[in-house]
Design a protein around this motif. Sequence first.
Motif, PDB file in Angstrom:
ATOM      1  N   ALA A 131      52.272  52.190  53.968  1.00 13.82           N
ATOM      2  CA  ALA A 131      53.378  53.129  54.126  1.00 13.82           C
ATOM      3  C   ALA A 131      54.607  52.701  53.340  1.00 13.82           C
ATOM      4  O   ALA A 131      55.375  53.544  52.866  1.00 13.82           O
ATOM      5  N   ALA A 132      54.807  51.387  53.185  1.00 11.91           N
ATOM      6  CA  ALA A 132      55.964  50.895  52.432  1.00 11.91           C
ATOM      7  C   ALA A 132      55.925  51.383  50.991  1.00 11.91           C
ATOM      8  O   ALA A 132      56.950  51.774  50.424  1.00 11.91           O
ATOM      9  N   GLU A 133      54.747  51.369  50.390  1.00 10.45           N
ATOM     10  CA  GLU A 133      54.624  51.845  49.010  1.00 10.45           C
ATOM     11  C   GLU A 133      54.861  53.350  48.921  1.00 10.45           C
ATOM     12  O   GLU A 133      55.448  53.849  47.953  1.00 10.45           O
ATOM     13  N   VAL A 134      54.417  54.080  49.940  1.00 11.23           N
ATOM     14  CA  VAL A 134      54.653  55.524  49.979  1.00 11.23           C
ATOM     15  C   VAL A 134      56.152  55.794  50.129  1.00 11.23           C
ATOM     16  O   VAL A 134      56.725  56.625  49.417  1.00 11.23           O
ATOM     17  N   ALA A 135      56.801  55.080  51.055  1.00  7.89           N
ATOM     18  CA  ALA A 135      58.238  55.267  51.259  1.00  7.89           C
ATOM     19  C   ALA A 135      59.022  54.933  49.996  1.00  7.89           C
ATOM     20  O   ALA A 135      59.978  55.629  49.645  1.00  7.89           O
ATOM     21  N   ARG A 136      58.611  53.875  49.283  1.00  7.86           N
ATOM     22  CA  ARG A 136      59.299  53.494  48.047  1.00  7.86           C
ATOM     23  C   ARG A 136      59.192  54.615  47.001  1.00  7.86           C
ATOM     24  O   ARG A 136      60.172  54.997  46.371  1.00  7.86           O
ATOM     25  N   ALA A 137      57.989  55.135  46.822  1.00  9.30           N
ATOM     26  CA  ALA A 137      57.763  56.158  45.795  1.00  9.30           C
ATOM     27  C   ALA A 137      58.469  57.471  46.120  1.00  9.30           C
ATOM     28  O   ALA A 137      58.912  58.191  45.214  1.00  9.30           O
ATOM     29  N   LEU A 138      58.583  57.780  47.419  1.00 10.93           N
ATOM     30  CA  LEU A 138      59.172  59.055  47.823  1.00 10.93           C
ATOM     31  C   LEU A 138      60.656  58.928  48.178  1.00 10.93           C
ATOM     32  O   LEU A 138      61.272  59.918  48.579  1.00 10.93           O
ATOM     33  N   ALA A 139      61.223  57.710  48.036  1.00 12.34           N
ATOM     34  CA  ALA A 139      62.616  57.450  48.424  1.00 12.34           C
ATOM     35  C   ALA A 139      62.861  57.930  49.844  1.00 12.34           C
ATOM     36  O   ALA A 139      63.850  58.605  50.145  1.00 12.34           O
ATOM     37  N   ALA A 140      61.938  57.556  50.738  1.00  8.49           N
ATOM     38  CA  ALA A 140      61.957  58.048  52.112  1.00  8.49           C
ATOM     39  C   ALA A 140      62.246  56.924  53.097  1.00  8.49           C
ATOM     40  O   ALA A 140      61.916  55.762  52.841  1.00  8.49           O
ATOM     41  N   PRO A 141      62.842  57.244  54.241  1.00 17.27           N
ATOM     42  CA  PRO A 141      62.983  56.244  55.294  1.00 17.27           C
ATOM     43  C   PRO A 141      61.620  55.872  55.859  1.00 17.27           C
ATOM     44  O   PRO A 141      60.694  56.689  55.882  1.00 17.27           O
ATOM     45  N   LEU A 142      61.517  54.633  56.313  1.00 18.82           N
ATOM     46  CA  LEU A 142      60.265  54.124  56.889  1.00 18.82           C
ATOM     47  C   LEU A 142      60.509  53.756  58.345  1.00 18.82           C
ATOM     48  O   LEU A 142      61.466  53.062  58.669  1.00 18.82           O
ATOM     49  N   ASP A 143      59.637  54.225  59.208  1.00 22.85           N
ATOM     50  CA  ASP A 143      59.712  53.885  60.625  1.00 22.85           C
ATOM     51  C   ASP A 143      58.287  53.679  61.138  1.00 22.85           C
ATOM     52  O   ASP A 143      57.317  53.834  60.380  1.00 22.85           O
ATOM     53  N   LEU A 144      58.181  53.337  62.407  1.00 24.82           N
ATOM     54  CA  LEU A 144      56.869  53.062  63.005  1.00 24.82           C
ATOM     55  C   LEU A 144      56.532  54.095  64.062  1.00 24.82           C
ATOM     56  O   LEU A 144      57.415  54.662  64.705  1.00 24.82           O
ATOM     57  N   VAL A 145      55.239  54.316  64.250  1.00 25.88           N
ATOM     58  CA  VAL A 145      54.750  55.012  65.436  1.00 25.88           C
ATOM     59  C   VAL A 145      53.863  54.008  66.154  1.00 25.88           C
ATOM     60  O   VAL A 145      52.880  53.513  65.605  1.00 25.88           O
ATOM     61  N   LEU A 146      54.253  53.661  67.372  1.00 21.78           N
ATOM     62  CA  LEU A 146      53.590  52.587  68.110  1.00 21.78           C
ATOM     63  C   LEU A 146      52.460  53.167  68.954  1.00 21.78           C
ATOM     64  O   LEU A 146      52.697  53.861  69.947  1.00 21.78           O
TER      65      LEU A 146
END
Length: 219
Positions: free
Chosen positions: A38-53
């Motif tokens: 997900a980190a790579e996806v967030a980087r490419a999309l300039a998106a915030p990253l969060d978790l779903v537990l």
Amino acid sequence: MVFADRSDAGRRLAAALLPYRTKRPVVLALPRGGVPVAAEVARALAAPLDLVLVRKIGLPWQPELAIGAVVDGAEPVIVRNEEIIAHEGVGEAEFQRVCRRELVEIERRRARYLGARERAEIAGRVVIVVDDGIATGATVKAALRAIRRRGPAQLVLAVPVAPPEAVAELRPEVDDLVCLEMPERFGALGHFYRDFGQLGDEEVIATLARFPVRPPSPA
């Protein structure tokens, strides 16, 4: 297709998700394995990253076999695999005992990973849920149903690899589903990665630190 590691899988997945960049999405990872993807996806999309537990509820005498899954929240979302529960003769008290144990682990992870970190706003946003792959789909289904309750404008599931039957079962739960590889002969998820080592809590925490909930606006 074999991925070098989870980061490699994330970069390939991000390429398939680039059309979402202009929609200002939120990326949610399933820890631990989904976080570097997900980190790579967030980087490419300039998106915030969060978790779903979310945690798998495993068969008491065979923990790797999912009889359900649970997602945290004010009202935890529980998804049950009634077919396996009935076949294995799992009683309700036993099911609830394992469920409570997993909720304790979810609370530990929330405190460890997130602490006082600001959480991403979900309502009215395009939300992309990312994991490192799907086996049975029980945990992902629970996660998707919990997120749907929070009112996203569009819910997307993105994974590098999953069996066709799991993809077919999960597709009605989302508005879009992106899966790079759907092998008929699936086996174990680790077979599709050259490096599929276990991730520790510290790696999850360090990754989240690099991706604040409010990243710079995309160019």
